[in-house]
Design an enzyme around this catalytic site. Structure first.
Site, PDB file in Angstrom:
ATOM      1  CB  CYS A 197      18.891  -0.607 102.798  1.00 58.10           C
ATOM      2  SG  CYS A 197      17.906  -2.102 102.965  1.00 58.10           S
ATOM      3  N   GLY A 198      18.245  -0.783 106.092  1.00 62.63           N
ATOM      4  CA  GLY A 198      18.567  -1.475 107.333  1.00 62.63           C
ATOM      5  C   GLY A 198      18.306  -2.959 107.319  1.00 62.63           C
TER       6      GLY A 198
END
Length: 270
Positions: free
Chosen positions: A117-118
């Site tokens: 997840c960024g």
């Protein structure tokens, strides 16, 4: 980087005792597992982000992160970088130019990087950074010829040491304009793998416009944004892109090719 104390195994993986179930047979065995640990990035003595990453090429990871996240605008603003392993993880300390550090301190965001997840840790939608900035006009065409994509797709597997051993790693390859794979960086997180590649380009003083990035993953918006900020003119991926990745690539002027195989690819930014 360290060597693992696991009977001579290579970096980035560890050997674990497992119980293997196969065709009705149950037996004890050993299995190689990719390492994942927290890596703290410390700028001028202040911790800024904690990434979950494979402990390989950590200095390159930190330099690439600083550039691709806009913490510094150019390699010359990074004066020093040093990685150490500490209890339960690793710490990479960077010394950066004072104007960049002051701007970093003023940011209203808290980053906690994760392999999948960024945007974890972002406080609100208003703080979400989706602006890649335009690419400088490339001197030469940025979309690779089909032969170059085919060559990169053919050569990449031989360089994926960690993936072959564990089945659990993304790869970011730097390819010449003819598709020759010149360097490959692996990590459990695709964003980390690309940051390692970007950091390597910067530390080696290489021209990011003189080749392209080939990724073993899907094309996410973060990868397109990082390529734009690093000045990489073409992002090629084995798997599909997201709509936001295509949008950012188009706005930034980064060529995006996905579903890259030896017999063709799909160009999304023509």
């Amino acid at each position: 980087m360290r060597k693992q104390d696991n009977g001579g195994m290579e970096e980035g993986m560890t050997s674990l005792a497992v119980v293997r179930h196969s065709d009705g047979e149950i037996r004890p065995d050993q299995d190689l597992v990719a390492e994942e640990m927290p890596v703290a990035l410390v700028f001028n003595g202040i911790s800024h982000a904690v990434m979950m990453a494979t402990p390989l090429d950590l200095e390159r990871l930190a330099v690439g992160f600083a550039l691709s996240e806009g913490i510094v605008g150019r390699r010359a603003e990074i004066f020093d970088v040093e990685a150490d392993f500490v209890a339960g993880g690793a710490e990479v300390r960077l010394e950066i130019a004072q104007p960049a550090f002051l701007a970093l301190k003023g940011r209203r965001r808290s980053l906690e990087g994760r392999s999948g997840c960024g945007v974890c840790g972002i406080e609100s939608l208003a703080l979400l950074d989706l602006a890649p900035g335009p690419m400088a006009t490339p001197v030469r065409p940025v979309i690779a010829e089909a032969a170059a994509i085919a060559r990169a797709a053919a050569e990449l597997p031989a360089h994926q040491r960690l993936m072959r051993a564990t089945g659990c790693a993304h790869a970011a390859a730097w390819c010449g304009r003819d598709g020759e794979v010149k360097a490959v960086f692996e990590d459990v997180g695709r964003h980390n793998a690309l940051d390692k590649l970007i950091g390597w380009l910067a530390l080696e003083g290489m021209d990011p416009g003189d080749g392209f990035a080939f990724m073993s993953s899907r094309a996410s918006y973060e990868l397109a944004r990082k390529c734009a900020r690093a000045g990489i003119p073409l992002l090629a991926t084995i798997s599909a892109p997201t709509s936001l990745a295509v949008d950012i690539a188009r706005r930034a002027g980064v060529a995006l090719a996905s579903f890259c195989r030896q017999n063709g690819f799909v160009e999304y930014t023509a």
